[in-house]
Design a protein around this motif. Structure first.
Motif, mmCIF file in Angstrom:
data_model
loop_
_atom_site.group_PDB
_atom_site.id
_atom_site.type_symbol
_atom_site.label_atom_id
_atom_site.label_comp_id
_atom_site.label_asym_id
_atom_site.label_seq_id
_atom_site.Cartn_x
_atom_site.Cartn_y
_atom_site.Cartn_z
ATOM 1 N N ALA A 57 0.836 -1.210 0.000
ATOM 2 C CA ALA A 57 0.000 0.000 0.000
ATOM 3 C C ALA A 57 0.865 1.252 0.000
ATOM 4 O O ALA A 57 0.536 2.237 -0.668
ATOM 5 C CB ALA A 57 -0.943 -0.013 1.200
ATOM 6 N N ASP A 60 2.032 1.604 -3.557
ATOM 7 C CA ASP A 60 0.930 1.954 -4.454
ATOM 8 C C ASP A 60 0.468 3.401 -4.294
ATOM 9 O O ASP A 60 0.004 4.010 -5.246
ATOM 10 C CB ASP A 60 -0.260 1.008 -4.246
ATOM 11 C CG ASP A 60 0.002 -0.388 -4.782
ATOM 12 O OD1 ASP A 60 1.019 -0.598 -5.481
ATOM 13 O OD2 ASP A 60 -0.815 -1.287 -4.485
ATOM 14 N N THR A 61 0.573 3.927 -3.085
ATOM 15 C CA THR A 61 0.097 5.295 -2.829
ATOM 16 C C THR A 61 1.219 6.328 -2.865
ATOM 17 O O THR A 61 0.943 7.526 -2.846
ATOM 18 C CB THR A 61 -0.595 5.390 -1.453
ATOM 19 O OG1 THR A 61 0.355 5.050 -0.433
ATOM 20 C CG2 THR A 61 -1.822 4.496 -1.387
ATOM 21 N N PHE A 83 -4.969 5.988 1.676
ATOM 22 C CA PHE A 83 -4.157 4.843 2.095
ATOM 23 C C PHE A 83 -5.000 3.687 2.620
ATOM 24 O O PHE A 83 -4.715 2.523 2.319
ATOM 25 C CB PHE A 83 -3.132 5.261 3.157
ATOM 26 C CG PHE A 83 -2.148 4.171 3.460
ATOM 27 C CD1 PHE A 83 -1.000 4.038 2.704
ATOM 28 C CD2 PHE A 83 -2.382 3.273 4.480
ATOM 29 C CE1 PHE A 83 -0.089 3.017 2.963
ATOM 30 C CE2 PHE A 83 -1.478 2.247 4.746
ATOM 31 C CZ PHE A 83 -0.335 2.124 3.989
ATOM 32 N N ALA A 86 -6.303 1.459 -0.061
ATOM 33 C CA ALA A 86 -5.170 0.810 -0.726
ATOM 34 C C ALA A 86 -4.629 -0.324 0.143
ATOM 35 O O ALA A 86 -4.246 -1.390 -0.369
ATOM 36 C CB ALA A 86 -4.069 1.826 -1.013
ATOM 37 N N GLU A 89 -7.052 -3.285 -0.115
ATOM 38 C CA GLU A 89 -6.858 -3.999 -1.389
ATOM 39 C C GLU A 89 -5.555 -4.786 -1.374
ATOM 40 O O GLU A 89 -5.492 -5.900 -1.902
ATOM 41 C CB GLU A 89 -6.865 -3.026 -2.563
ATOM 42 C CG GLU A 89 -6.467 -3.634 -3.894
ATOM 43 C CD GLU A 89 -7.200 -4.939 -4.264
ATOM 44 O OE1 GLU A 89 -6.559 -5.838 -4.850
ATOM 45 O OE2 GLU A 89 -8.403 -5.071 -3.958
ATOM 46 N N ALA A 90 -4.522 -4.246 -0.767
ATOM 47 C CA ALA A 90 -3.240 -4.954 -0.694
ATOM 48 C C ALA A 90 -3.378 -6.242 0.113
ATOM 49 O O ALA A 90 -2.807 -7.273 -0.256
ATOM 50 C CB ALA A 90 -2.166 -4.050 -0.088
#
Length: 131
Positions: A57, A60-61, A83, A86, A89-90
């Motif tokens: 995460a 990704d962010t 965050f 994310a 989802e992670a």
């Protein structure tokens, strides 16, 4: 085997590897493999439990810099509007990853094997940095 489909005969102690296809991402070690792996992808997993997902995460962010103050802390990031989702989802992504593991009861050999595998496979989410 998928992380979320661990067989019953999984060893208690050793190292484990998360991969997506041929891309090896993270190596960990533990004396409680089943519980540790589940912590990485459980919906309720916190930043201290789902550390691999937390690192995904962050990547990704773009929120990769650690803060040791309450403002911007890991706990605060979990509540962040960008965050938080994310991170969720992670964790789900980790549960869908390929899982490999090997039994190793000796803690010193666990540590050496974790470092060796992470180095040879160049796993991008392992960090042996001193803090």
């Amino acid at each position: 085997v998928l992380a979320s489909d661990m067989p019953k005969g999984i060893p208690e102690r050793g190292i484990y590897l998360f991969s997506e296809g041929q891309r090896h991402l993270y190596v960990g070690r533990t004396n409680r493999i089943r519980r540790r792996i589940q912590n990485h992808y459980r919906k309720s997993g916190t930043h201290n439990q789902a550390t691999f997902a937390f690192r995904i995460a962050r990547a990704d962010t773009g929120l990769e810099r650690a803060s040791y103050r309450p403002d911007g802390s890991r706990e605060e990031l979990e509540k962040d509007a960008v965050f938080g989702p994310a991170f969720a989802e992670a964790k789900a992504r980790v549960g869908r990853m390929d899982l490999r593991y090997v039994r190793e009861d000796d803690p010193t050999r666990q540590a050496l094997l974790e470092i060796y595998v992470a180095t040879v496979l160049a796993t991008p989410f392992n960090d042996f940095e001193n803090h």
